[in-house]
Design an enzyme around this catalytic site. Sequence first.
Site, mmCIF file in Angstrom:
data_model
loop_
_atom_site.group_PDB
_atom_site.id
_atom_site.type_symbol
_atom_site.label_atom_id
_atom_site.label_comp_id
_atom_site.label_asym_id
_atom_site.label_seq_id
_atom_site.Cartn_x
_atom_site.Cartn_y
_atom_site.Cartn_z
ATOM 1 N N ARG A 25 -16.462 -1.166 4.447
ATOM 2 C CA ARG A 25 -15.891 -2.676 4.731
ATOM 3 C C ARG A 25 -14.675 -2.740 5.397
ATOM 4 N NH1 ARG A 25 -20.286 -2.699 3.047
ATOM 5 N NH2 ARG A 25 -21.405 -4.051 1.449
ATOM 6 N N CYS A 199 15.654 -4.184 -12.599
ATOM 7 C CA CYS A 199 14.456 -4.743 -13.381
ATOM 8 C C CYS A 199 14.717 -4.825 -15.127
ATOM 9 C CB CYS A 199 13.244 -4.058 -13.137
ATOM 10 S SG CYS A 199 12.534 -4.236 -11.546
ATOM 11 N N CYS A 256 27.571 2.541 11.297
ATOM 12 C CA CYS A 256 26.849 3.201 10.423
ATOM 13 C C CYS A 256 27.043 4.732 10.311
ATOM 14 C CB CYS A 256 25.492 2.603 10.561
ATOM 15 S SG CYS A 256 24.238 3.557 9.282
#
Lengths: 271, 72
Positions: A25, A199, A256
Amino acid sequence: MADLLTDQALNELELSDREFIRYSRQVMLEQWNEQGQLTLKKAKVVIIGCGGLGNIAASFLAGAGVGQLVLVDDDCVELSNLPRQLAFEEGDIENAKALALANRLREQNEHIEVVAQTQRFDADDAHHLFNQADLVLDCTDNFATRYALNHSCVAHAIPLLSASVIGWQGQLLLVDPNQMDYGCYQCLFDSAQDSAANCTTSGVSGAAVGIIASYQANEAIRYLLGQRSSLASSLLLIDSQSLQNQILKRAYDENCSICNAPRQKENVNVD
Amino acid sequence: MSTNKNHVTINNSQTICITPGVSTVVDVMIALEINKKVAIAIDNQIVRQSRWPKTTLNGGENLSIFAAIAGG
């Protein structure tokens, strides 16, 4: 960690009839096709963090037929992980996440190889860990590892697809060594980020994790297939409450300390 | 209706007054009393932090202000 496949073995890879049926598929997709499936079979992806994002992203990559997956995590499965870390079951509680996820992925797809490392990401081991890797997924849950991983990927010129999630929101970007004009993770967020929110302390929607991990896996597959990712030049902000996504253009920061150092070295060499 | 030239929009909701051509990104941060680490985009283009003090606003811009998140 043993090397997974030799170069010769990789070159001799082809799709079996069973694999062709299994992947039929997705192979039907014009941008995927049989050659793309073979490319995925030869690919090696390193996934740092086997929590919510790593669980789901790894499952999609395994299902899609990415040939070699390396899972790195030093945590064990807890009861409070189960609402969003869908590859784990109650019987996995207290087991190492990397091992439990590796077992699940092997059950999911017999045609792939999975290696589990039950240790925290260690920059000193990056050279070995990233050997012949095509892509690294940042699925970690803390800033310290995110910065270390960004530094290592820039240093080793390995593309890094970084995802993060908290509450109902997520962020996703690609640090592509071939497109460093758009900078790295540290160009975007300097290394002194407030680290309290995660979390555990702020909560998270399991379905939101699924959305962001799905984006991450989809982008990883597209990258491996050689498709251009707009995330190399931008940051995707995802809000699963408002259903509004935002794409912000990035640029490297000349101050940076991570990705601008090699740039300056190149300039010195050119001069 | 007030003219956009004297305002910028924050995260598609709040608006604040600025002095066009004079106010900088840092001035907006001070006005909003934001002192935690954030990233800022003006009209969907992220502005590197080192350029905040010199980036002046003309009015009418949309500023996206957001923090890094680390959860996984």
